[in-house]
Design an enzyme around this catalytic site. Structure first.
Site, PDB file in Angstrom:
ATOM      1  N   ARG A 148       0.849  -1.194   0.000  1.00 33.95           N
ATOM      2  CA  ARG A 148       0.000   0.000   0.000  1.00 33.95           C
ATOM      3  C   ARG A 148       0.882   1.241   0.000  1.00 33.95           C
ATOM      4  NH1 ARG A 148      -3.475  -0.249   4.885  1.00 33.95           N
ATOM      5  NH2 ARG A 148      -4.786  -1.617   3.636  1.00 33.95           N
TER       6      ARG A 148
ATOM      7  N   ARG B 126      -4.408   1.893  17.454  1.00 33.59           N
ATOM      8  CA  ARG B 126      -5.101   1.321  16.289  1.00 33.59           C
ATOM      9  C   ARG B 126      -4.856   2.248  15.112  1.00 33.59           C
ATOM     10  NH1 ARG B 126      -7.858  -1.972  13.424  1.00 33.59           N
ATOM     11  NH2 ARG B 126      -9.542  -3.262  14.208  1.00 33.59           N
ATOM     12  N   LYS B 127      -5.399   1.921  13.940  1.00 36.52           N
ATOM     13  CA  LYS B 127      -5.216   2.783  12.774  1.00 36.52           C
ATOM     14  C   LYS B 127      -5.944   4.117  12.994  1.00 36.52           C
ATOM     15  CE  LYS B 127      -9.109   0.928  10.064  1.00 36.52           C
ATOM     16  NZ  LYS B 127      -9.479   0.250   8.818  1.00 36.52           N
TER      17      LYS B 127
ATOM     18  N   GLY C  37     -16.069  -7.254   1.734  1.00 35.51           N
ATOM     19  CA  GLY C  37     -16.024  -8.704   1.882  1.00 35.51           C
ATOM     20  C   GLY C  37     -16.219  -9.222   3.284  1.00 35.51           C
TER      21      GLY C  37
ATOM     22  N   CYS D  46     -13.943  -2.354   4.722  1.00 39.46           N
ATOM     23  CA  CYS D  46     -13.027  -1.530   3.931  1.00 39.46           C
ATOM     24  C   CYS D  46     -13.756  -0.879   2.760  1.00 39.46           C
ATOM     25  CB  CYS D  46     -11.861  -2.376   3.419  1.00 39.46           C
ATOM     26  SG  CYS D  46     -10.800  -3.034   4.721  1.00 39.46           S
ATOM     27  N   GLY D  47     -14.849  -1.516   2.317  1.00 39.34           N
ATOM     28  CA  GLY D  47     -15.645  -0.946   1.235  1.00 39.34           C
ATOM     29  C   GLY D  47     -16.619   0.120   1.693  1.00 39.34           C
TER      30      GLY D  47
END
Length: 588
Positions: A134, A248-249, A506, A511-512
Site C-alpha cells: 500500500r 489502532r489505525k 467482503g 473496507c468498502g
C-alpha cells in the site's frame, strides 16, 4: 514538551498551478510552551497518565499497562516494527526463504504483522509468499513517472500482479515477493513515493479534495495541507516513530470542497474550513470510524485552528490518542472509544495540553461548507478555474487496473495533461490540466472507449468494492467481480434517473465503507432455500455523503448472493425511483 508550529509562507486560498510538482514550503518554530491549566473534566488523574514511554528512540507500552493487552500489542513489544525500515532489518529478512521464516515465531510475526508498518501485507491464506503493498499518496495526487514505476513492479508478477485504487485515494499493488522488497523500496524513493506507515497502527493516507486547485467552486486547495501532514507523519519518508505505536489505525482528511468528496464524518480527524474573526482556518471533527462491532460518525471537538496550526493540532490529537488510548480488545481501541471514556471536553482538554502553547480556540460558529449544496460528480470533461484547461473524470470499474492500464493512463496524462493523475475515494481517476484543444482527441482514445469510460452508466458510477476473497484472507465473499456482475444484471432490469451509490465489502471490517452507500453489501455466510450454507451479504440502505451525511441502516441480513439481484431491483424501485425496463418499453 517542545513547542511546534507551522507557518504557511503563502495564503492557501490562492493555490499554485496544479501541474506544479513543488512541495509546500514551511517553517518550524520551537520555543518553550506557555503553561495553562486544562479544564476540569472529572476524569481520574491516574487515568490520564501516558501509557507509553520513549525508549531508544521508539515509543513502547509501559510495563504497568501491559495486563490484558491484545496479541498485536505483544508483537510490538517483542520487537519494534519500524526497525525493519529505520534500522534496515528488511534487508536481512528479504534474504530468508519462506520456509526459514516460518520456522520461528519472530520472523513469522515479521512478515505477517510487522511488515505492515512498511505497507506490506502478506496474503498467507490466498497467496502464500506474496504481498500487497500500500502506497502513501496524499490527496490522491500522483505522476505519470510514479504510475509507470508501479506498473513495472506488478508486470513482472504476471497473473498475480495487479493494482487497485483504494477508498483512501491511494494505490495498492499486488503480487510482490519478499526478496524484491528492498529494491522496490529504493525504486519508490527514486520516484518520490513511499509505502511507509500505511498499515496497522499508523496514520493512513491523508485524504483531500480530488479537484484541489482546479475547481472554480473549491473552498481551499487541500494539497499543501495533506502533503504537509503526510511528510510529518512519515518524517519525509524516513520514518517517524513518534506516531508508529498508536492503539489502532487512524484516518485524517482535509476538506476543500462543498461536495465533501473527502468523507469527513468517517475520519478520526477532519479539518472543516471555517472563518473566525476574519481569519481562515478549520473547525475540527474527531472520532469517525468503522469496525465490525461499531461504526461512529465524527463529532465536533469544539475547536478551531488557523491554517498555521493544522500540523500542531494533528500532532496534539495523535499524542493524546497514543498516550491514553486503551490496548486491550482491538474492537474497542479506535479513538472514538477514548473520546467516549473521557467525554468530549475531557478529550479536548488532553489535546489542549499537547498544543504548543497549551491553547486551543473554540470552534467558529459556522464552517464554509454550504449545507444545501448538491454533490457533483466528476465524470466526463469539466472546465477548470485555469482558462483554457479542463479535467476528465474516468470510471475505473471497482478500482482494478493492470500494468498495461497504468502505462496507458500515464501516457494519456503526459500527452493530454501535465503528467499528473488524481485518485478518488470512489476508486476512480481524474486527468487534470488538459488543454481544451486536446479534449476531442482524448475522448477518442481506445482506453476511454474500451475500459475507463468518462460517461459510465448511472449504476456503475458509484460502484465501490474492496479486495474481497480473491486476495484478502479476512474476506468472507468475493466482491469485485460479483459487484460488477450484480450491477450489470440489475441494469438490464431497471433504469434509474440519477446515480445510486452501491458499495461492497467482503467482511465486517468494511473496507468498502458500505455504511456510507445508498445500498451497501457486507459479506457474510448465509443459507439458501434448502438450508445449505452459501456466500451471502448483509444489505444496508440509506447511507449519505455530503453536507447531510449519515450512516445507512441494516435492511436485511444474510441474503444469499444468488438472491441479491431481485432484492436490489426491489430496493431501487421502491426507494430510488427506478423504472422496470419492461414498463419503460411499454410506455415508449
Amino acid at each position: 514538551m517542545s513547542s511546534l508550529s507551522v507557518r504557511f509562507l503563502t495564503p492557501q486560498l490562492s493555490p499554485a498551478l496544479p501541474g506544479s510538482s513543488a512541495r509546500p514550503r514551511t517553517r518550524l518554530f520551537a520555543g518553550p510552551p506557555t503553561v495553562t491549566q486544562p479544564a476540569e473534566t472529572g476524569v481520574d488523574a491516574g487515568r490520564l497518565e501516558p501509557r507509553v514511554e520513549k525508549k531508544d528512540g521508539y515509543y513502547v507500552l509501559k510495563e504497568k499497562f501491559r495486563q490484558g493487552i491484545n496479541p498485536q500489542e505483544k508483537v510490538k513489544i517483542e520487537k519494534e516494527p519500524m526497525k525493519l525500515f529505520m534500522e534496515n532489518g528488511i534487508e536481512e529478512l528479504a534474504k530468508l526463504s519462506m520456509e526459514e521464516i516460518d520456522k520461528e515465531k519472530s520472523s513469522r510475526d515479521d512478515i505477517d504483522v510487522r511488515l505492515k508498518w512498511l505497507g506490506l501485507f502478506h496474503r498467507r491464506k490466498h497467496q502464500y509468499g506474496r504481498f500487497m503493498m500500500r502506497l502513501k499518496l496524499p490527496n490522491g495526487v500522483t505522476t505519470s513517472a510514479q504510475t509507470r514505476y508501479l506498473a513495472s513492479v506488478i508486470r513482472k508478477y504476471g497473473k498475480d500482479g495487479c493494482a487497485d485504487v483504494t477508498t483512501r485515494q491511494n494505490w495498492q499493488i499486488r503480487g510482490v515477493v519478499l526478496p524484491d522488497v528492498p529494491e522496490i523500496l529504493r525504486g519508490l524513493a527514486e520516484v518520490e513515493l513511499t509505502s511507509l506507515q500505511s498499515g496497522m497502527d499508523n496514520v493512513r493516507n491523508p485524504v483531500g479534495n480530488p479537484l484541489a486547485g482546479i475547481d472554480t467552486d473549491e473552498i481551499v486547495d487541500t494539497r499543501p495541507y495533506t502533503n504537509l501532514l503526510s511528510q510529518f507523519i512519515t518524517a519525509n519518508s524516513r520514518g517517524n516513530p513518534a506516531f508508529t505505536n498508536l492503539p489502532r489505525k487512524w484516518n485524517v482528511c482535509v476538506v476543500g470542497s462543498h461536495d465533501l468528496y473527502e468523507h469527513p464524518h468517517i475520519n478520526d480527524l477532519a479539518y472543516m474550513p471555517a472563518m473566525k474573526d476574519g481569519r481562515f482556518g478549520f473547525n475540527l471533527l474527531v472520532g469517525g470510524f468503522f469496525s465490525p462491532k461499531r461504526c461512529a460518525e465524527a463529532v465536533p471537538l469544539d475547536a478551531w485552528v488557523s491554517a498555521d496550526d493544522v500540523l500542531p493540532a494533528c500532532k496534539a490529537v495523535l499524542e493524546a490518542y497514543r498516550d491514553l488510548g486503551t490496548r486491550g480488545n482491538r474492537q474497542k481501541t479506535r479513538m472514538m472509544w477514548l473520546i467516549d471514556e473521557l467525554g468530549i471536553e475531557g478529550f479536548r482538554s488532553e489535546v489542549v495540553k499537547r498544543m504548543p502553547r497549551q491553547e486551543l480556540e473554540r470552534e467558529a460558529s459556522e464552517d464554509l461548507v454550504q449545507k444545501q449544496w448538491e454533490r457533483r460528480d466528476y465524470f466526463g470533461v469539466h472546465p477548470q478555474k485555469q482558462e483554457g484547461l479542463s479535467y476528465a473524470g474516468l470510471h475505473i470499474p471497482v478500482g482494478r487496473v493492470q500494468a498495461d492500464d497504468m502505462d496507458e493512463l500515464a501516457r494519456l496524462a503526459d500527452i493530454y495533461g501535465t503528467g499528473e493523475l488524481r485518485l478518488t475515494v470512489e476508486q476512480n481517476i481524474i486527468i487534470p490540466n488538459i488543454e481544451d484543444s486536446k479534449i476531442e482527441a482524448l475522448l477518442k482514445e481506445p482506453l476511454l472507449k474500451d475500459r475507463f469510460s468518462p460517461e459510465p452508466p448511472l449504476l456503475m458510477q458509484g460502484l465501490v468494492a474492496c479486495t474481497g476473497k480473491e486476495f484478502c484472507g479476512q474476506a468472507i465473499i468475493e466482491t469485485k467481480a460479483r459487484a460488477m456482475k450484480v450491477t450489470e444484471e440489475v441494469q438490464r432490469l431497471v433504469s434509474v434517473s440519477k446515480p445510486v451509490r452501491m458499495h461492497w465489502t467482503g467482511c465486517p471490517n468494511t473496507c468498502g465503507q458500505v455504511q456510507v452507500a445508498d445500498i451497501g453489501f457486507m459479506g457474510c455466510m448465509a443459507r439458501d432455500e434448502n438450508g445449505k450454507i452459501c456466500e451471502g451479504a448483509d444489505v444496508y440502505v440509506g447511507g449519505r455523503v455530503g453536507s447531510d451525511s449519515h450512516l445507512g441502516e441494516l435492511y436485511k441480513k444474510s441474503v444469499p448472493c444468488k438472491d441479491l439481484v431481485p432484492l436490489v431491483v426491489d430496493i431501487l424501485v421502491k426507494q430510488f425511483g427506478a423504472v422496470p425496463r419492461e414498463r419503460e418499453e411499454v410506455d415508449d
